[in-house]
Design an enzyme around this catalytic site. Structure first.
Site, PDB file in Angstrom:
ATOM      1  N   LYS A 157       0.842  -1.206   0.000  1.00  0.00           N
ATOM      2  CA  LYS A 157       0.000   0.000   0.000  1.00  0.00           C
ATOM      3  C   LYS A 157       0.872   1.249   0.000  1.00  0.00           C
ATOM      4  O   LYS A 157       0.600   2.202  -0.730  1.00  0.00           O
ATOM      5  CB  LYS A 157      -0.954  -0.023   1.209  1.00  0.00           C
ATOM      6  CG  LYS A 157      -2.061  -1.063   1.042  1.00  0.00           C
ATOM      7  CD  LYS A 157      -2.884  -1.301   2.297  1.00  0.00           C
ATOM      8  CE  LYS A 157      -3.830  -2.482   2.051  1.00  0.00           C
ATOM      9  NZ  LYS A 157      -4.646  -2.842   3.214  1.00  0.00           N
ATOM     10  N   GLN A 210      -4.884  -1.528   9.288  1.00  0.00           N
ATOM     11  CA  GLN A 210      -4.739  -2.864   8.706  1.00  0.00           C
ATOM     12  C   GLN A 210      -5.328  -3.920   9.652  1.00  0.00           C
ATOM     13  O   GLN A 210      -5.052  -3.913  10.849  1.00  0.00           O
ATOM     14  CB  GLN A 210      -3.244  -3.142   8.434  1.00  0.00           C
ATOM     15  CG  GLN A 210      -2.977  -4.428   7.681  1.00  0.00           C
ATOM     16  CD  GLN A 210      -3.515  -4.438   6.261  1.00  0.00           C
ATOM     17  OE1 GLN A 210      -3.660  -3.390   5.616  1.00  0.00           O
ATOM     18  NE2 GLN A 210      -3.830  -5.609   5.744  1.00  0.00           N
ATOM     19  N   ASP A 264     -11.227   2.474   3.411  1.00  0.00           N
ATOM     20  CA  ASP A 264     -11.492   1.029   3.273  1.00  0.00           C
ATOM     21  C   ASP A 264     -12.976   0.757   3.013  1.00  0.00           C
ATOM     22  O   ASP A 264     -13.339  -0.326   2.561  1.00  0.00           O
ATOM     23  CB  ASP A 264     -11.098   0.295   4.566  1.00  0.00           C
ATOM     24  CG  ASP A 264      -9.778  -0.444   4.444  1.00  0.00           C
ATOM     25  OD1 ASP A 264      -9.449  -0.893   3.329  1.00  0.00           O
ATOM     26  OD2 ASP A 264      -9.091  -0.580   5.478  1.00  0.00           O
TER      27      ASP A 264
END
Ligand code: GUN
Length: 282
Positions: A52, A96, A119
């Site tokens: 990422k 995460q 997200d």
């Protein structure tokens, strides 16, 4: 001839487009910034977070990395998120997953401001998707819609069967296919006679997490097959939820593993980061 849907090429195309948008924003004095938080040292998470960060660098997005020790308390994590929520120079916040067991994931997901929820996991983002309002969409299903559209697959009016009902893939996938005017069925582990359900599919989304479960008995001839699974086999090679060698000859289009859905997730995260500026400005 079966069309192999090339997720690597399509994600590269999307990243190129985003590079241009980020440059245009920079020219207008705007910088896109993503905060990435990892708690603990889960090996897979470290790889994902590293990818990422690399993608941010490639596209020109500033990334702020927070690598917190396993011992970080839930309160400390929530305090960091509260601070990032307030910062006007931070557009996106990504925590995460999975988190260490002593931290409640749901609570953390809900603590991210929906306007920074790149997200798309916050209940407000999920709700917005359900009622067709603007908001962030979960990256993997959003990437699958891009794969279909950019491969010339028509969704409107098609029988779409999603197998799997996770909050991250199956449920948002069903909503997105519905938004594209597909006729959507969501099947799962309790579905009776799964084969007869998946055999109806013009577009089949396999997201069950079982290696090579879908053989050709599950597939209608000429179907489009999207494989969300990724598994490491004993011979170290990767495979998906679909038995590719068995299924590919009878479908019209299929995503390979690796190189299908996988690369799209990060491309769509980058898309969401760029989008965040518009979403934040209404
Ligand atoms: N862990 C595995 N996939 C994801 C993802 O898409 N987002 C986050 N935040 N964590 C993950």
């Amino acid at each position: 001839m079966t069309q192999v849907i090339d997720g690597k090429a399509i994600s590269a195309q999307i990243k190129e487009e985003l590079k241009g948008k980020v440059q245009a924003l920079k020219n207008a004095g705007r910088e896109v910034t993503l905060a990435v938080i990892q708690v603990g040292e889960d090996a897979a998470s470290t790889v994902y977070v590293g990818n990422k960060k690399k993608a941010c660098e490639y596209i020109g997005i500033r990334s702020l990395a927070y690598e917190l020790p396993e011992s970080t308390s839930e309160t400390e994590l929530l305090e960091l998120i509260a601070e990032l929520n307030k910062r006007t120079d931070v557009n996106g916040i990504l925590v995460q997953l999975p988190l260490p067991k002593h931290i409640e994931e749901d609570k953390v997901i809900r603590s991210i401001h929906p306007l920074k929820d790149v997200d798309g996991f916050h209940p407000a983002s999920v709700g917005a998707l359900c009622i067709g309002e603007p908001g962030f969409v979960s990256c993997t299903p959003a990437g699958i819609i891009q794969l279909l559209k950019r491969s010339g697959v028509e969704i409107a009016g098609k029988e779409c069967v999603v197998v799997g009902r996770s909050n991250i893939v199956g449920k948002p996938m069903a909503m997105l296919l519905l938004r594209e005017n597909g006729t959507v069925t969501v099947a799962h582990s309790k579905t009776k006679d799964l084969k007869s359900v998946t055999k109806r599919a013009d577009i089949l989304i396999a997201a069950v997490g079982k290696p090579k479960m879908f053989t050709r008995e599950y597939i209608k001839e000429g179907a489009v097959v999207i494989d969300v699974g990724i598994h490491r086999m004993e011979n170290k090679k990767l495979c998906g939820d679909v038995d590719y060698e068995d299924v590919a000859p009878i479908c019209s289009a299929i995503t390979p593993v690796p190189g299908g859905v996988g690369p799209m997730t990060i491309a769509m995260l980058m898309h969401n980061c760029v989008e965040s500026i518009q979403i934040q400005e209404g």
